[in-house]
Design an enzyme around this catalytic site. Sequence first.
Site, PDB file in Angstrom:
ATOM      1  N   ILE A  89      -0.388   7.634  32.225  1.00  0.00           N
ATOM      2  CA  ILE A  89      -0.050   6.269  31.838  1.00  0.00           C
ATOM      3  C   ILE A  89      -0.487   5.952  30.403  1.00  0.00           C
ATOM      4  CG2 ILE A  89      -0.379   3.823  32.373  1.00  0.00           C
ATOM      5  CD1 ILE A  89       1.455   5.232  34.364  1.00  0.00           C
ATOM      6  N   GLN A  92       1.557   7.884  27.832  1.00  0.00           N
ATOM      7  CA  GLN A  92       2.887   7.341  27.613  1.00  0.00           C
ATOM      8  C   GLN A  92       2.835   5.968  26.943  1.00  0.00           C
ATOM      9  OE1 GLN A  92       5.836   8.445  27.716  1.00  0.00           O
ATOM     10  NE2 GLN A  92       6.943   6.517  27.433  1.00  0.00           N
ATOM     11  N   GLU A  93       1.904   5.129  27.376  1.00  0.00           N
ATOM     12  CA  GLU A  93       1.864   3.745  26.894  1.00  0.00           C
ATOM     13  C   GLU A  93       1.434   3.636  25.435  1.00  0.00           C
ATOM     14  OE1 GLU A  93       2.737   0.933  28.210  1.00  0.00           O
ATOM     15  OE2 GLU A  93       3.044   1.396  30.333  1.00  0.00           O
ATOM     16  N   SER A  94       0.397   4.367  25.052  1.00  0.00           N
ATOM     17  CA  SER A  94      -0.182   4.158  23.723  1.00  0.00           C
ATOM     18  C   SER A  94      -0.549   5.437  22.995  1.00  0.00           C
ATOM     19  CB  SER A  94      -1.449   3.306  23.862  1.00  0.00           C
ATOM     20  OG  SER A  94      -2.473   4.048  24.524  1.00  0.00           O
ATOM     21  N   TYR A 188      10.997   5.771  31.276  1.00  0.00           N
ATOM     22  CA  TYR A 188       9.549   5.682  31.450  1.00  0.00           C
ATOM     23  C   TYR A 188       9.103   6.456  32.687  1.00  0.00           C
ATOM     24  CZ  TYR A 188       4.943   3.495  32.091  1.00  0.00           C
ATOM     25  OH  TYR A 188       3.603   3.263  32.257  1.00  0.00           O
TER      26      TYR A 188
END
Length: 202
Positions: A89, A92-94, A188
Amino acid sequence: LRAKEFLDRNEVINARREWYHAGDRFNREQLIAQAVLANQMAWYFPAIRGISQAQYWDDLDIRFPMAYQQSIKDQAQSRQINSTWVYAIPRQESAFMADARSHAGAMGLMQLMPATARETARRYAIPYSGNQDALIPERNIALGAAYLSGLHRQFAGNRVLASAAYNAGPGAVGRYNGIPPYAETKAYVERVGILHQRYAKN
């Protein structure tokens, strides 16, 4: 050296500016060396960015770092979810940028919206005194893992639907009774699945 000095003084934005300015003049080999140095400094986002700029895909340790390893493992164990999924997570997110802020207002490593962070903190009794807390890596991981575990339970242990809910919101997943037909969410979910498998190999 200027970037490292800024980083030591916790002036992270200025540090990144100096780092990127230097990298703009580098050739491929120098970009790779810069990425290796950033990774050695546990400065994960510039390392991932640099290795991608160099298009050097063979260094998996830099592309998929085991960042904040103790916090992620502890929180995953506490929330009874798979640590490799939790790793996927924030990657992928940041790309593990601790001070990341999105245009929509999402904050930190796991890109939590302020309302989500507050409600998760209240529900799981996680100390939280305001938005700045979401930029503390360990606090952000605690909040993100707790929220993720709640989605995991809400969708009966279905990691794919929980990942979709993390991106599009649980309401959207409920309305469509599955992955919402949004291009962003579909991409995503696929990417998180790939990252989960990648981290499972580490």
